[in-house]
Every structure is written in structure tokens, then in C-alpha cells.
Design a protein around this motif. Sequence first.
Motif, PDB file in Angstrom:
ATOM      1  N   ARG A  97       0.934  -1.269   0.055  1.00 36.77           N
ATOM      2  CA  ARG A  97      -0.202  -0.048  -0.040  1.00 36.77           C
ATOM      3  C   ARG A  97       0.809   1.195   0.067  1.00 36.77           C
ATOM      4  O   ARG A  97       0.395   2.263  -0.439  1.00 36.77           O
ATOM      5  CB  ARG A  97      -0.795  -0.004   1.290  1.00 36.77           C
ATOM      6  CG  ARG A  97      -2.110  -1.074   1.030  1.00 36.77           C
ATOM      7  CD  ARG A  97      -3.014  -0.997   2.433  1.00 36.77           C
ATOM      8  NE  ARG A  97      -3.478   0.250   2.842  1.00 36.77           N
ATOM      9  CZ  ARG A  97      -3.727   0.637   3.891  1.00 36.77           C
ATOM     10  NH1 ARG A  97      -3.721  -0.493   4.686  1.00 36.77           N
ATOM     11  NH2 ARG A  97      -4.043   1.876   4.169  1.00 36.77           N
ATOM     12  N   ILE A  98       2.169   1.082   0.298  1.00 34.92           N
ATOM     13  CA  ILE A  98       2.930   2.390   0.239  1.00 34.92           C
ATOM     14  C   ILE A  98       2.978   3.042  -0.981  1.00 34.92           C
ATOM     15  O   ILE A  98       3.006   2.267  -2.032  1.00 34.92           O
ATOM     16  CB  ILE A  98       4.371   1.922   0.777  1.00 34.92           C
ATOM     17  CG1 ILE A  98       4.188   1.655   2.317  1.00 34.92           C
ATOM     18  CG2 ILE A  98       5.426   2.849   0.650  1.00 34.92           C
ATOM     19  CD1 ILE A  98       5.700   1.062   2.816  1.00 34.92           C
ATOM     20  N   PRO A  99       2.797   4.382  -1.083  1.00 36.55           N
ATOM     21  CA  PRO A  99       2.926   5.265  -0.246  1.00 36.55           C
ATOM     22  C   PRO A  99       1.873   5.810   0.488  1.00 36.55           C
ATOM     23  O   PRO A  99       1.805   6.643   1.268  1.00 36.55           O
ATOM     24  CB  PRO A  99       3.576   6.334  -0.984  1.00 36.55           C
ATOM     25  CG  PRO A  99       2.937   6.422  -2.246  1.00 36.55           C
ATOM     26  CD  PRO A  99       2.952   4.807  -2.548  1.00 36.55           C
ATOM     27  N   ASN A 100       0.648   5.125   0.241  1.00 38.98           N
ATOM     28  CA  ASN A 100      -0.505   5.329   1.068  1.00 38.98           C
ATOM     29  C   ASN A 100      -0.637   4.931   2.234  1.00 38.98           C
ATOM     30  O   ASN A 100      -0.933   3.673   2.523  1.00 38.98           O
ATOM     31  CB  ASN A 100      -1.745   4.904  -0.020  1.00 38.98           C
ATOM     32  CG  ASN A 100      -3.082   5.237   0.805  1.00 38.98           C
ATOM     33  OD1 ASN A 100      -3.186   5.861   1.791  1.00 38.98           O
ATOM     34  ND2 ASN A 100      -4.251   4.658   0.243  1.00 38.98           N
ATOM     35  N   LEU A 101      -0.452   5.693   3.374  1.00 38.11           N
ATOM     36  CA  LEU A 101      -0.300   5.191   4.794  1.00 38.11           C
ATOM     37  C   LEU A 101      -1.750   5.507   5.434  1.00 38.11           C
ATOM     38  O   LEU A 101      -1.694   5.139   6.832  1.00 38.11           O
ATOM     39  CB  LEU A 101       0.695   6.051   5.333  1.00 38.11           C
ATOM     40  CG  LEU A 101       2.298   6.008   4.609  1.00 38.11           C
ATOM     41  CD1 LEU A 101       3.360   6.687   5.671  1.00 38.11           C
ATOM     42  CD2 LEU A 101       2.638   4.633   4.443  1.00 38.11           C
ATOM     43  N   GLU A 102      -2.712   5.623   4.757  1.00 36.97           N
ATOM     44  CA  GLU A 102      -3.983   5.661   5.290  1.00 36.97           C
ATOM     45  C   GLU A 102      -4.459   4.486   6.288  1.00 36.97           C
ATOM     46  O   GLU A 102      -4.179   3.569   5.801  1.00 36.97           O
ATOM     47  CB  GLU A 102      -4.902   6.028   4.300  1.00 36.97           C
ATOM     48  CG  GLU A 102      -6.434   6.408   4.967  1.00 36.97           C
ATOM     49  CD  GLU A 102      -7.249   6.599   3.774  1.00 36.97           C
ATOM     50  OE1 GLU A 102      -8.691   6.555   4.386  1.00 36.97           O
ATOM     51  OE2 GLU A 102      -7.044   6.599   2.813  1.00 36.97           O
ATOM     52  N   GLY A 103      -4.603   4.898   7.655  1.00 38.38           N
ATOM     53  CA  GLY A 103      -4.869   3.904   8.539  1.00 38.38           C
ATOM     54  C   GLY A 103      -3.648   3.268   9.132  1.00 38.38           C
ATOM     55  O   GLY A 103      -3.719   2.380   9.871  1.00 38.38           O
ATOM     56  N   PHE A 104      -2.355   3.469   8.985  1.00 41.67           N
ATOM     57  CA  PHE A 104      -1.322   3.051   9.236  1.00 41.67           C
ATOM     58  C   PHE A 104      -1.209   3.671  10.938  1.00 41.67           C
ATOM     59  O   PHE A 104      -1.120   4.927  10.913  1.00 41.67           O
ATOM     60  CB  PHE A 104       0.119   3.371   8.652  1.00 41.67           C
ATOM     61  CG  PHE A 104       0.020   2.532   7.231  1.00 41.67           C
ATOM     62  CD1 PHE A 104      -1.040   2.118   6.571  1.00 41.67           C
ATOM     63  CD2 PHE A 104       1.234   2.229   6.821  1.00 41.67           C
ATOM     64  CE1 PHE A 104      -0.894   1.182   5.364  1.00 41.67           C
ATOM     65  CE2 PHE A 104       1.692   1.443   5.810  1.00 41.67           C
ATOM     66  CZ  PHE A 104       0.647   0.959   5.024  1.00 41.67           C
ATOM     67  N   GLU A 105      -0.614   2.805  11.700  1.00 43.77           N
ATOM     68  CA  GLU A 105      -0.042   3.496  12.800  1.00 43.77           C
ATOM     69  C   GLU A 105       1.058   4.608  13.143  1.00 43.77           C
ATOM     70  O   GLU A 105       1.255   5.356  13.849  1.00 43.77           O
ATOM     71  CB  GLU A 105       0.125   2.253  14.011  1.00 43.77           C
ATOM     72  CG  GLU A 105      -1.086   1.244  14.297  1.00 43.77           C
ATOM     73  CD  GLU A 105      -1.317   0.391  13.262  1.00 43.77           C
ATOM     74  OE1 GLU A 105      -0.289  -0.131  12.624  1.00 43.77           O
ATOM     75  OE2 GLU A 105      -2.552  -0.286  13.208  1.00 43.77           O
TER      76      GLU A 105
END
Length: 197
Positions: free
Chosen positions: A47-55
Motif C-alpha cells: 500500500r505504500i506510499p498510501n499510509l492511510e490507517g497506518f499506526e
Amino acid sequence: ELADGIHKRLAAITGAEWAMVSSGCAAGLKHVTAACVTGGNPEKLIRIPNLEGFEKTEVVIPSSSRNAYDHAIRNIGVRIIQVDTLVELEDALNERTALIYLMAFDEAQPGNEFTLANVVKVAKPKQVPILVDAAAEVLTIPNVHLQKGADIVAYSGGKAICGPQCAGLLIGRKDILMSAWQASSPHHGPGRDNKVG
């Protein structure tokens, strides 16, 4: 199997817990950042670079360590938090902090409060990993940066190590470097394009 054997051998040679070959120091910075953001989770890696929802979505960098090569860290999609003092550094660390990035040459700058020893005092109680960029430095054994508390140290293969320009070396914590390897080739993630020739 070959990569695993090489990593074990390099760890033994350098005295580090683990080691990893990258396609240069900058690629290594990218792999380690991906590791600290995802913990090696393959579903997060793709999913990187979309970090939506990552801690973990932030990297803290002292202003004295900002440089052209921190673009490798930004490639992962993290938000860079730049700090100017140790107090700002401590205040910036939170549950979203993936890692702290330091340039090794900061140690030698007179009056610089961002020595590795000072940063370790702030980071370790909060369990925030420290990545030291020692690209152009001589690789010391035992490693001076690991001895002072760095979690990962990144080197260029083509500078002081006098190896190929298309290689780099990461040494330090096994858990982080195993996750970094998952972020690199031959795996499918943000580092798939950083193959070692």
C-alpha cells in the motif's frame, strides 16, 4: 537462501545482530523506513506510499540532519517532523513516530546537541528506533554507532567501504532488518525497484 546466508555472514563479520545488503545507502534508508512503518506486514508494504490507517506515519529528523538523501525516507509517504532542539525532539515523539533519522557526521559538529548519546536518552524510553546514516564513513568493527545505541546503521558500498557503487550495507537489529528485507527485492513492495546487481 543466498540472501539469508549473506546476511548471517555479514552480521558475524561486523559483530552486529543482523545485516542486509541494499542497492546503495539511499535504498537502505527507504527499506528501513518501510520496515518501521509496516513491521514487515506484506499487505501494508504493497500500500505504500498510501499510509492511510497506518499506526506509524512520522519520521523525526533534527534540522542538522536534513539533506538531499532524506528523500529516500520521504518516498515511503511519511510525514517529516523537523526539530531544532532536544526538547522539540522529545515533544515530537508519539505513537505515530516510526523512527528518528540522524546523519553520522552530526557527532563531529561543535555545539551540536543532537549527538547519538543525547538522542538515545530521549528515544529509548519511548522505544523509537534510531537510524544512523553513515554512508561515507569507515565501517568500524565493533561498530561505534551500534555501541552508542543506534538501532540501524546504513553505509554506502561505493564510498569508504570501496565496494560497488550499486551496493549498500545495513547493520543492526534483526527484527527491523528482516522487515526491511521484506520491503526489498525479491519481494513485492516499495523496494522492488532497488535490486542489487
